[in-house]
Scaffold this motif. Sequence first.
Motif, mmCIF file in Angstrom:
data_model
loop_
_atom_site.group_PDB
_atom_site.id
_atom_site.type_symbol
_atom_site.label_atom_id
_atom_site.label_comp_id
_atom_site.label_asym_id
_atom_site.label_seq_id
_atom_site.Cartn_x
_atom_site.Cartn_y
_atom_site.Cartn_z
ATOM 1 N N ASP A 119 -47.230 46.890 -24.873
ATOM 2 C CA ASP A 119 -47.926 46.275 -23.734
ATOM 3 C C ASP A 119 -47.088 45.161 -23.109
ATOM 4 O O ASP A 119 -47.038 45.021 -21.878
ATOM 5 C CB ASP A 119 -49.275 45.712 -24.179
ATOM 6 C CG ASP A 119 -50.305 46.795 -24.468
ATOM 7 O OD1 ASP A 119 -50.121 47.930 -23.985
ATOM 8 O OD2 ASP A 119 -51.285 46.507 -25.183
ATOM 9 N N VAL A 120 -46.443 44.346 -23.967
ATOM 10 C CA VAL A 120 -45.594 43.262 -23.463
ATOM 11 C C VAL A 120 -44.458 43.826 -22.619
ATOM 12 O O VAL A 120 -44.161 43.336 -21.521
ATOM 13 C CB VAL A 120 -45.032 42.423 -24.630
ATOM 14 C CG1 VAL A 120 -43.965 41.445 -24.134
ATOM 15 C CG2 VAL A 120 -46.153 41.654 -25.315
ATOM 16 N N ILE A 121 -43.814 44.868 -23.121
ATOM 17 C CA ILE A 121 -42.686 45.486 -22.412
ATOM 18 C C ILE A 121 -43.149 46.114 -21.109
ATOM 19 O O ILE A 121 -42.507 45.972 -20.068
ATOM 20 C CB ILE A 121 -42.012 46.530 -23.318
ATOM 21 C CG1 ILE A 121 -41.344 45.819 -24.505
ATOM 22 C CG2 ILE A 121 -40.996 47.371 -22.539
ATOM 23 C CD1 ILE A 121 -40.950 46.744 -25.626
ATOM 24 N N ALA A 122 -44.286 46.807 -21.137
ATOM 25 C CA ALA A 122 -44.814 47.425 -19.924
ATOM 26 C C ALA A 122 -45.138 46.369 -18.871
ATOM 27 O O ALA A 122 -45.063 46.632 -17.671
ATOM 28 C CB ALA A 122 -46.064 48.236 -20.252
ATOM 29 N N GLY A 123 -45.476 45.167 -19.320
ATOM 30 C CA GLY A 123 -45.789 44.074 -18.402
ATOM 31 C C GLY A 123 -44.580 43.292 -17.940
ATOM 32 O O GLY A 123 -44.721 42.266 -17.267
#
Length: 224
Positions: A126-130
């Motif tokens: 999720d962090v990377i996608a954000g």
Amino acid sequence: MRVVIAEDAALMREGLAALLQRFGHQVVHAAEDADELLEAVAEHRPDVVITDVRMPPRNLDDGLRAALAIRAGHPDIGILVLSQYLGDAYAAKLIAEPANGPRGGGAGYLLKDRVGRVTDFMHSLDVIAGGGIVIDPKVVGHLMSSGRPHALDTLSEREREVLGRMAAGESNAHIAAGLHVTEGAVVKHIGNIFAKLGLQAQDGNRRVLAVLTYLQAARPEISR
């Protein structure tokens, strides 16, 4: 999110696909080698790519090379590299490549055993996608134990610890819980880090820039 997986080990590849689908994500392609990965990205334009470092056709760092090519050609795509090895050189090489698209994609480097910690793994994704950066805590620890980087000499020991946890993708709340301090204290430490590293509000994602500074200082010879 739409995800392309690249992993030559069938069991790992199918396990990753099943895990992602269980959490509601769409695996649009599962590649077995680096060349197939590049073709899949060109065709599907996923939100995130998850790739192993060592893959065919050469069974060397083909997965990482493909990840760097994707980051250069499609900077809006998030990249998560998985490896069996600490490989901080790989981590710094990936993270040091800027993503300058309209919404620069995030990047991450995790050891494969992190996949088994499902909650941590999905949070990292999720962090990377954000658009954020995630480095495996074991790699961060290895970097921090390798000496005191000159560019970070102005940081206090606690500020360096906070920055290390930022590099591991932890939120302010997670950092506060891990250090047994308030979120307000963490925000203050982060503000001090930004100020001491010369990162101004107009610099965009200062959290990402601070992590880049940390990695480039720790391994300057591979930051470019």
